[in-house]
Design a protein around this motif. Structure first.
Motif, PDB file in Angstrom:
ATOM      1  N   ALA A  78     -23.476 -97.169  65.041  1.00  0.00           N
ATOM      2  CA  ALA A  78     -22.447 -96.165  65.309  1.00  0.00           C
ATOM      3  C   ALA A  78     -22.560 -94.992  64.346  1.00  0.00           C
ATOM      4  N   GLN A  79     -22.864 -95.283  63.084  1.00  0.00           N
ATOM      5  CA  GLN A  79     -22.959 -94.213  62.093  1.00  0.00           C
ATOM      6  C   GLN A  79     -24.126 -93.273  62.397  1.00  0.00           C
ATOM      7  N   ILE A  80     -25.230 -93.817  62.882  1.00  0.00           N
ATOM      8  CA  ILE A  80     -26.375 -92.984  63.243  1.00  0.00           C
ATOM      9  C   ILE A  80     -25.972 -91.963  64.297  1.00  0.00           C
ATOM     10  N   LEU A  81     -25.163 -92.397  65.246  1.00  0.00           N
ATOM     11  CA  LEU A  81     -24.724 -91.505  66.318  1.00  0.00           C
ATOM     12  C   LEU A  81     -23.686 -90.498  65.823  1.00  0.00           C
ATOM     13  N   THR A  82     -22.707 -90.962  65.069  1.00  0.00           N
ATOM     14  CA  THR A  82     -21.649 -90.055  64.617  1.00  0.00           C
ATOM     15  C   THR A  82     -22.171 -89.048  63.599  1.00  0.00           C
ATOM     16  N   ASP A  83     -23.175 -89.428  62.813  1.00  0.00           N
ATOM     17  CA  ASP A  83     -23.753 -88.484  61.857  1.00  0.00           C
ATOM     18  C   ASP A  83     -24.357 -87.274  62.575  1.00  0.00           C
ATOM     19  N   ASP A  84     -24.719 -87.471  63.844  1.00  0.00           N
ATOM     20  CA  ASP A  84     -25.297 -86.383  64.626  1.00  0.00           C
ATOM     21  C   ASP A  84     -24.274 -85.767  65.581  1.00  0.00           C
ATOM     22  N   GLY A  85     -23.020 -86.204  65.461  1.00  0.00           N
ATOM     23  CA  GLY A  85     -21.965 -85.638  66.290  1.00  0.00           C
ATOM     24  C   GLY A  85     -21.866 -86.228  67.683  1.00  0.00           C
ATOM     25  N   ALA A  86     -22.553 -87.350  67.940  1.00  0.00           N
ATOM     26  CA  ALA A  86     -22.523 -87.958  69.270  1.00  0.00           C
ATOM     27  C   ALA A  86     -21.261 -88.800  69.445  1.00  0.00           C
ATOM     28  N   VAL A  87     -20.773 -88.877  70.677  1.00  0.00           N
ATOM     29  CA  VAL A  87     -19.635 -89.746  70.972  1.00  0.00           C
ATOM     30  C   VAL A  87     -20.135 -91.182  71.048  1.00  0.00           C
ATOM     31  N   LEU A  88     -19.217 -92.124  70.879  1.00  0.00           N
ATOM     32  CA  LEU A  88     -19.597 -93.535  70.783  1.00  0.00           C
ATOM     33  C   LEU A  88     -19.309 -94.324  72.055  1.00  0.00           C
ATOM     34  N   ASP A  89     -18.886 -93.652  73.111  1.00  0.00           N
ATOM     35  CA  ASP A  89     -18.513 -94.354  74.336  1.00  0.00           C
ATOM     36  C   ASP A  89     -19.657 -95.220  74.863  1.00  0.00           C
ATOM     37  N   ASP A 158      -9.634-108.694  71.397  1.00  0.00           N
ATOM     38  CA  ASP A 158      -9.173-108.039  70.177  1.00  0.00           C
ATOM     39  C   ASP A 158     -10.323-107.733  69.234  1.00  0.00           C
ATOM     40  N   ASP A 159     -11.321-108.606  69.205  1.00  0.00           N
ATOM     41  CA  ASP A 159     -12.465-108.380  68.319  1.00  0.00           C
ATOM     42  C   ASP A 159     -13.304-107.198  68.789  1.00  0.00           C
ATOM     43  N   LEU A 160     -13.486-107.069  70.086  1.00  0.00           N
ATOM     44  CA  LEU A 160     -14.222-105.919  70.612  1.00  0.00           C
ATOM     45  C   LEU A 160     -13.492-104.624  70.275  1.00  0.00           C
ATOM     46  N   LEU A 161     -12.178-104.632  70.447  1.00  0.00           N
ATOM     47  CA  LEU A 161     -11.389-103.436  70.125  1.00  0.00           C
ATOM     48  C   LEU A 161     -11.467-103.122  68.631  1.00  0.00           C
ATOM     49  N   ALA A 162     -11.384-104.163  67.808  1.00  0.00           N
ATOM     50  CA  ALA A 162     -11.436-103.963  66.355  1.00  0.00           C
ATOM     51  C   ALA A 162     -12.790-103.412  65.929  1.00  0.00           C
ATOM     52  N   GLU A 163     -13.856-103.873  66.579  1.00  0.00           N
ATOM     53  CA  GLU A 163     -15.196-103.375  66.255  1.00  0.00           C
ATOM     54  C   GLU A 163     -15.295-101.879  66.550  1.00  0.00           C
ATOM     55  N   GLY A 164     -14.838-101.483  67.738  1.00  0.00           N
ATOM     56  CA  GLY A 164     -14.886-100.076  68.093  1.00  0.00           C
ATOM     57  C   GLY A 164     -14.046 -99.218  67.161  1.00  0.00           C
ATOM     58  N   GLN A 165     -12.869 -99.731  66.793  1.00  0.00           N
ATOM     59  CA  GLN A 165     -12.007 -98.957  65.898  1.00  0.00           C
ATOM     60  C   GLN A 165     -12.607 -98.843  64.499  1.00  0.00           C
ATOM     61  N   ARG A 173      -8.878 -95.744  73.515  1.00  0.00           N
ATOM     62  CA  ARG A 173     -10.172 -95.466  74.138  1.00  0.00           C
ATOM     63  C   ARG A 173     -10.974 -96.750  74.307  1.00  0.00           C
ATOM     64  N   CYS A 174     -10.961 -97.610  73.321  1.00  0.00           N
ATOM     65  CA  CYS A 174     -11.684 -98.882  73.404  1.00  0.00           C
ATOM     66  C   CYS A 174     -11.127 -99.749  74.529  1.00  0.00           C
ATOM     67  N   GLU A 175      -9.798 -99.780  74.655  1.00  0.00           N
ATOM     68  CA  GLU A 175      -9.178-100.565  75.725  1.00  0.00           C
ATOM     69  C   GLU A 175      -9.597-100.040  77.093  1.00  0.00           C
ATOM     70  N   ALA A 176      -9.580 -98.725  77.255  1.00  0.00           N
ATOM     71  CA  ALA A 176      -9.929 -98.134  78.544  1.00  0.00           C
ATOM     72  C   ALA A 176     -11.385 -98.416  78.904  1.00  0.00           C
ATOM     73  N   LEU A 177     -12.292 -98.285  77.941  1.00  0.00           N
ATOM     74  CA  LEU A 177     -13.707 -98.519  78.202  1.00  0.00           C
ATOM     75  C   LEU A 177     -13.981 -99.989  78.498  1.00  0.00           C
ATOM     76  N   SER A 178     -13.298-100.887  77.791  1.00  0.00           N
ATOM     77  CA  SER A 178     -13.475-102.323  78.033  1.00  0.00           C
ATOM     78  C   SER A 178     -13.029-102.692  79.442  1.00  0.00           C
ATOM     79  N   LEU A 216     -12.083-112.140  79.576  1.00  0.00           N
ATOM     80  CA  LEU A 216     -11.841-110.901  78.849  1.00  0.00           C
ATOM     81  C   LEU A 216     -10.703-110.121  79.495  1.00  0.00           C
ATOM     82  N   THR A 217     -10.588-110.208  80.817  1.00  0.00           N
ATOM     83  CA  THR A 217      -9.497-109.539  81.522  1.00  0.00           C
ATOM     84  C   THR A 217      -8.159-110.127  81.105  1.00  0.00           C
TER      85      THR A 217
END
Length: 218
Positions: A78-89, A158-165, A173-178, A216-217
């Motif tokens: 994630a850091q590699i992407l954000t360092d370049d200004g990319a979104v993480l979706d 909850d773990d997936l959401l926590a990872e994204g956050q 945003r994490c909830e919507a994408l999941s 997961l649902t």
């Protein structure tokens, strides 16, 4: 092998003949090659997560995140992407999909980035994704931890959401994408299982993924 991004890009199956039997394989166009106007083939700059963080993987075990190891990790990706200004979706969707499919082989060499000619960095198309958890002999662990957890059976919504956050994404945003990924996967399963395209996929594999999506649902 890269995953197709649309129905028009679905992989073509081919038969490989040897001296004993016919083997069914998949031929997929490489994402890191481009055909020039003169017909020659050029290479696109790409690197996997291990290369991007300077991780020596001469020892194959280092491709995975085990115990208290901090690298490799999804957070570095994630850091590699954000360092370049990319979104993480796209990265978050990628992680959710691998979780739903039960892919135990998402390690630092199976997650890559493409560096464009404009100097931007983007997540590469997915490759080497497969279903594993239906096998009774598989090691039920992720190769890259999700919310500091390794066991598939301990990782939930909850773990997936926590990872994204932890990457800096919002919980909403994490909830919507999941939810979107679960819905799309369930629709794809309905469509694919109704065809004859995958005769080598056992019933246990289909059922395991359906159960994971339903869990997961909930």
């Amino acid at each position: 092998m890269t995953a197709p991004t649309s129905r028009t890009q679905r992989p073509r199956y081919t038969t490989i003949r040897d001296s004993t039997e016919d083997l069914r394989g998949i031929a997929v166009r490489r994402y890191d090659r481009a055909v020039r106007p003169d017909g020659t083939v050029g290479r696109l700059h790409q690197e996997d997560l291990a290369q991007a963080i300077g991780l020596n993987t001469d020892n194959p075990a280092r491709k995975a995140q085990r115990g208290t190891a901090t690298m490799p990790s999804l957070r570095y990706a994630a850091q590699i992407l954000t360092d370049d200004g990319a979104v993480l979706d796209h990265l978050f969707r990628f992680v959710v999909l691998n979780h739903l499919l039960g892919n135990t082989d998402l390690h630092a060499k199976n997650l890559s980035f493409v560096h464009t000619r404009a100097g931007r960095t983007a997540l590469a198309p997915a490759y080497d994704i497969s279903m594993h958890l239906h096998s009774p002999t598989v090691r039920r662990e992720v190769a890259l931890q999700v919310n500091h957890k390794t066991a598939f059976d301990e990782i939930g919504w909850d773990d997936l959401l926590a990872e994204g956050q932890a990457w800096g994404m919002t919980g909403a945003r994490c909830e919507a994408l999941s939810a979107e990924m679960v819905s799309q996967l369930q629709a794809a399963l309905d469509a694919e299982q109704a065809t004859e395209d995958h005769p080598g996929v056992c019933a246990a594999a289909w059922q395991t993924v359906r159960e994971r999506a339903a869990a997961l649902t909930r």
